[in-house]
Design an enzyme around this catalytic site. Structure first.
Site, short mmCIF file in Angstrom:
data_model
loop_
_atom_site.label_atom_id
_atom_site.label_comp_id
_atom_site.label_asym_id
_atom_site.label_seq_id
_atom_site.Cartn_x
_atom_site.Cartn_y
_atom_site.Cartn_z
N HIS A 132 -4.47 3.02 15.24
CA HIS A 132 -5.06 3.65 16.41
C HIS A 132 -6.10 4.66 15.92
O HIS A 132 -5.97 5.23 14.83
CB HIS A 132 -3.95 4.36 17.20
CG HIS A 132 -4.33 4.90 18.52
ND1 HIS A 132 -5.06 6.06 18.68
CD2 HIS A 132 -4.06 4.45 19.79
CE1 HIS A 132 -5.22 6.31 19.97
NE2 HIS A 132 -4.63 5.35 20.67
N ASP A 208 2.78 7.40 11.97
CA ASP A 208 2.42 7.53 13.39
C ASP A 208 3.50 6.81 14.18
O ASP A 208 3.54 5.58 14.23
CB ASP A 208 1.04 6.90 13.62
CG ASP A 208 0.66 6.83 15.10
OD1 ASP A 208 1.47 7.21 15.95
OD2 ASP A 208 -0.47 6.37 15.39
N GLN A 211 4.35 4.66 18.98
CA GLN A 211 4.84 3.42 19.59
C GLN A 211 6.21 3.00 19.09
O GLN A 211 6.71 1.93 19.47
CB GLN A 211 3.83 2.29 19.34
CG GLN A 211 2.46 2.53 19.95
CD GLN A 211 2.49 2.55 21.46
OE1 GLN A 211 3.36 1.95 22.09
NE2 GLN A 211 1.52 3.23 22.06
N LYS A 234 5.09 9.00 26.07
CA LYS A 234 5.38 7.58 25.86
C LYS A 234 6.88 7.30 25.84
O LYS A 234 7.31 6.15 25.71
CB LYS A 234 4.74 7.10 24.55
CG LYS A 234 3.22 7.14 24.59
CD LYS A 234 2.62 6.59 23.30
CE LYS A 234 1.11 6.82 23.22
NZ LYS A 234 0.37 6.08 24.23
N CYS A 376 -8.13 1.67 21.78
CA CYS A 376 -8.36 2.66 20.72
C CYS A 376 -8.14 2.07 19.33
O CYS A 376 -7.66 2.75 18.42
CB CYS A 376 -7.49 3.90 20.92
SG CYS A 376 -7.98 4.89 22.35
#
Length: 419
Positions: A132, A208, A211, A234, A376
């Site tokens: 991303h 990261d 997700q 999220k 993104c």
């Protein structure tokens, strides 16, 4: 809320969970049930999270860490209790969890506070081709400031990481920054293979987790991640709050990211000493209400259980992939691993040569909410030769009926575009 005891898929339970989310009970302006399949962009919020926000503002709105009066003490206790619960959700200690605005700010915090101090000309920052922009642009900026070199772990045509040259790519590497799960293709990185190899080369690892933390069981100790970033919005929480996990040693060594109130120990006209971590990195008045509500969100997720969440989404991903198969003859192209074991609940696709925005617009007329665009991940799109994709993404409140509605809406798109 609904408490689950069995880590297995159960559509009736999913329907009961859905009832905890007020927005999912409404109809669209066209009188259609709201079918929300854009959870990779942001999740919906259960009533418990909404109530937590309302209760804070209506009963004990006060600044933290300063006041000695009753509601200030209650606010401070709730704020720090939320930190403890969010930290425990990823098996971290409270002192290793810094509140940030979101995953993006958490990554930028590391890029500046750790990167500017530790990365120099000739060092290597290793990323993947799946990243991303939030886990790419901060490292481009750091490389421009320091003269470091950016390298990339490649992906194959199915969006799987190619690790054949990993050890060579890690030569001279100071930091590996990698998405735990891809927001565009759903690819889950095999961190249990990658992180030990990165550490063996002398590199630190930033993950990261935007997700992954909402969808997978995450244990930062077992992963041995040096940094792990994720966002509340999220994972059923409010917008404007996220977190950075970092090993305590690193937080102690890193200089502050921002200066101001609350991050100090003592201030004189010519010098300042700083608070201990994590407060050293939380300058000014924090996002108190949303941090407290983040705690409620992880309480909800903990009750469901990360294993149940993963199994639920894995089932739905397989179910959706199977249903998509019937539309392949009409030009439906599905991208990514296409294996529920190797991906999260994210499916990117295109319908023939119809632009993804046009497909999404047709689906919207049926109340089906999906994302369309580059997500993104513009470099990934360019590599794969896609101008854009449509993306459906699932979460705890997604049901088989939602997937069926998606397929029905796509069948309408096929008719509209005469495919």
């Amino acid at each position: 809320m609904t408490t689950l005891r069995q880590p297995a898929y159960d559509n009736e339970t999913a329907l009961r969970i859905r009832s905890d989310f007020p927005i999912l009970q409404r109809l669209t302006s066209r009188g259609k049930p709201l079918i929300y399949l854009d959870s990779a962009a942001t999740s919906q919020k259960p009533q418990a999270v909404i109530d937590t926000l309302a209760t804070y503002y209506s009963e004990y709105n006060a600044n933290i860490h300063r006041g000695v009066y009753e509601i200030a003490g209650r606010a401070t206790e709730a704020f720090e209790s939320a930190r403890e619960r969010v930290a425990r959700f990823i098996n971290a200690a409270p002192g290793e969890l810094v509140w940030t605005r979101n995953t993006t700010e958490a990554i930028n915090l590391v890029a500046y506070a750790w990167g500017d101090t530790n990365v120099k000309r000739g060092d290597v920052i290793l990323l993947t081709e799946l990243e991303h922009h939030s886990n790419l642009v901060p490292w481009q900026l750091l490389a421009a400031r320091t003269g470091a070199e950016l390298r990339f772990i490649p992906v194959d045509e199915n969006g799987r990481l190619v690790l054949d040259t990993l050890d060579r790519l890690l030569d001279g590497c100071k930091l590996l920054a990698i998405a735990h799960a891809s927001n565009t293709l759903g690819t889950i990185a095999p961190l249990e293979q990658i992180i030990p190899r990165a550490h063996a080369s002398g590199a630190l690892v930033l993950v990261d987790g935007a997700q992954a933390a909402p969808h997978l069981p995450v244990d930062v100790i077992a992963l041995d991640a040096d940094f792990y970033a994720f966002s509340a919005h999220k994972m059923l929480g409010p917008t404007g709050i996220g977190a950075l996990y970092a090993k305590r040693r690193l937080l102690e060594e890193m200089p502050p990211f921002l200066g101001g109130g609350d991050m100090i120990r003592t201030v004189e006209y010519d010098r300042t000493t700083f608070n201990e971590p994590p407060w050293k990195f939380e300058a000014g008045t924090s996002n108190i209400a949303d941090a407290i509500a983040f705690g409620t969100a992880v309480d909800y997720l903990r009750e469901l259980g990360p294993t149940w969440i993963r199994e639920h989404e894995r089932y739905l991903t397989g179910y959706a992939l199977e249903r998509f198969g019937a539309l392949e003859a009409k030009g439906l192209n599905v991208y990514g691993p296409r294996d529920p074991q190797a991906m999260g609940g994210v499916i990117s696709f295109n319908l023939a040569d119809i632009h993804a925005h046009d497909v999404a617009s047709i689906l919207d007329t049926e109340g089906v909410c999906i994302r369309a665009g580059h997500h993104c991940t513009m470099p990934l799109m360019e590599k794969m030769g896609w101008s854009s994709t449509a993306r459906a993404s699932f979460y705890v409140y997604t049901t088989e009926e939602d997937v069926d509605a998606l397929i029905a809406a796509l069948e309408k798109a096929v008719r509209v575009f005469k495919l």
